[in-house]
Design a protein around this motif. Structure first.
Motif: not given
Length: 372
Positions: A206-221
């Motif tokens: 995910g990317v939150f363009p109004s917050r930062s240029r970070a990529i949000r990763l969800a790593i499961m399992g």
């Protein structure tokens, strides 16, 4: 009838109803507790939803509910698939307004998905999820929605050779926003994949363009606390891993946690300092045809475990417990529908070396092609 055909049929039926997602949500106010979303906050949700096509009701939509915040607020989440009525709505708007940043982003993303040989589509399919900051924006200027992709077609699993898959999805998401993923961010993303143990997967980007240029990763399992601890160390997370371990251990004493997921932010400098934790009490898989049908009591043990945390507003937990209901038949001008409601997941946020937030992600979805 397969899932894709059922979605297309439901979109066709909803199109006959006309109106917007705001009109659709307006019918469901009596199903949403004012403890979770207050009246003024609900009006803000409807205002945002009124800019979206009603056909989005054929795919899961719902709310991010901050269980730690005393205010009854929410953010809105919706989803759509490239090549459907909902996507065409945005294409048409983009033809009219070439200055809207969100529309430009979606068009670039759709372009990545074009063609039967699209490398991106081979991994994530056609689906795009959007999250609109409403409650969390606190009445400020409307922000650009966050965009999420899920590698559901070709899962990006740990202990394999899929660094290039992770980079491809990250590049597509970042470039769709008109940005470039630099060497530092690519290195951190590669390490986030290489640090994964086997039987884990990158569940979403995910990317939150109004917050930062970070990529949000969800790593499961993750199967054990030791696996989580090792992953955070190998991925270079800068926070205190002992705090994470203490939180997981605390919940494991109260409820049977079968798997754990983590959310990290990939930046040029390294993983961000905040960490999300998703504790899974029942293993579910997206490809399962009954994925969206929770048992009515599946979440009760976890909600009870969560009630012991000081940061959680107890009244919100009580209201949340009533969100999961049996499939409900609805009747409209265009035909018969079934409304499904449930809890998708609950995320715990660790920041500044403490458990600081708890958020519930709840969904609704309509189907004109489901029978029970």
């Amino acid at each position: 009838m397969d899932t894709d055909k059922a979605i297309l049929l439901t979109q066709d039926l909803l199109a006959q109803e006309g109106g917007t997602m705001g009109d659709l949500l307006g019918h469901f106010r009596n199903r949403v507790s004012p403890t979770l979303i207050g009246d003024a906050e609900w009006e803000s949700v409807l205002a945002c939803a009124s800019t979206l096509p009603i056909t989005m009701g054929a795919l899961p939509f719902g709310f991010e509910l901050p269980l730690h915040a005393p205010e009854p607020q929410a953010d809105l989440g919706v989803s759509m698939a490239h090549g459907t009525r909902s996507a065409e709505f945005f294409r048409e708007r983009a033809r009219i307004d070439t200055t809207d940043d969100t529309l430009c982003t979606l068009m670039r993303l759709f372009n990545h998905m074009e063609g039967e040989t699209s490398p991106l589509r081979d991994i994530v399919g056609r689906k795009v999820m959007l999250e609109y900051d409403i409650g969390s924006s606190r009445g400020g200027t409307p922000s650009r929605p966050a965009l999420f992709l899920r590698p559901g077609e070709r899962p990006i699993v740990g202990a394999g050779d899929q660094v290039n898959d992770a980079l491809l999805v990250g590049d597509a998401l970042v470039s769709s926003h008109g940005w470039t993923m630099g060497a530092g961010q690519r290195k951190v993303l590669s390490l986030a994949y290489l640090a994964q143990p086997d039987d884990t997967r990158m569940d979403s980007f995910g990317v939150f363009p109004s917050r930062s240029r970070a990529i949000r990763l969800a790593i499961m399992g993750f199967r054990t606390r030791r696996q989580v601890e090792a992953y955070l160390a190998n991925a270079g997370w800068p926070g205190d891993a002992e705090v994470v371990d203490e939180v997981i251990a605390r919940f494991k004493e109260r409820v049977n946690v079968v798997r754990t997921g983590v959310n990290i932010d990939v930046t040029d400098e390294g993983p961000g300092p905040a960490l999300g934790l998703t504790l899974i009490v029942r293993q579910r898989y997206t490809k399962d045809s009954r994925y969206w049908l929770d048992g009515l009591t599946d979440w009760a043990p976890f909600l009870h475990a969560l009630s012991h945390e000081d940061i959680v507003v107890s009244g919100k937990l009580d209201a949340l417990a009533g969100w999961v209901t049996k499939p409900e038949p609805l009747f409209a001008r265009s035909g018969r529908y079934v409304l499904l409601r449930g809890i998708h997941h609950i995320k715990l946020v660790i920041s500044e070396n403490r458990l600081s937030k708890a958020k519930a992600y709840v969904f609704m979805v309509l189907s004109g092609a489901v029978s029970f």
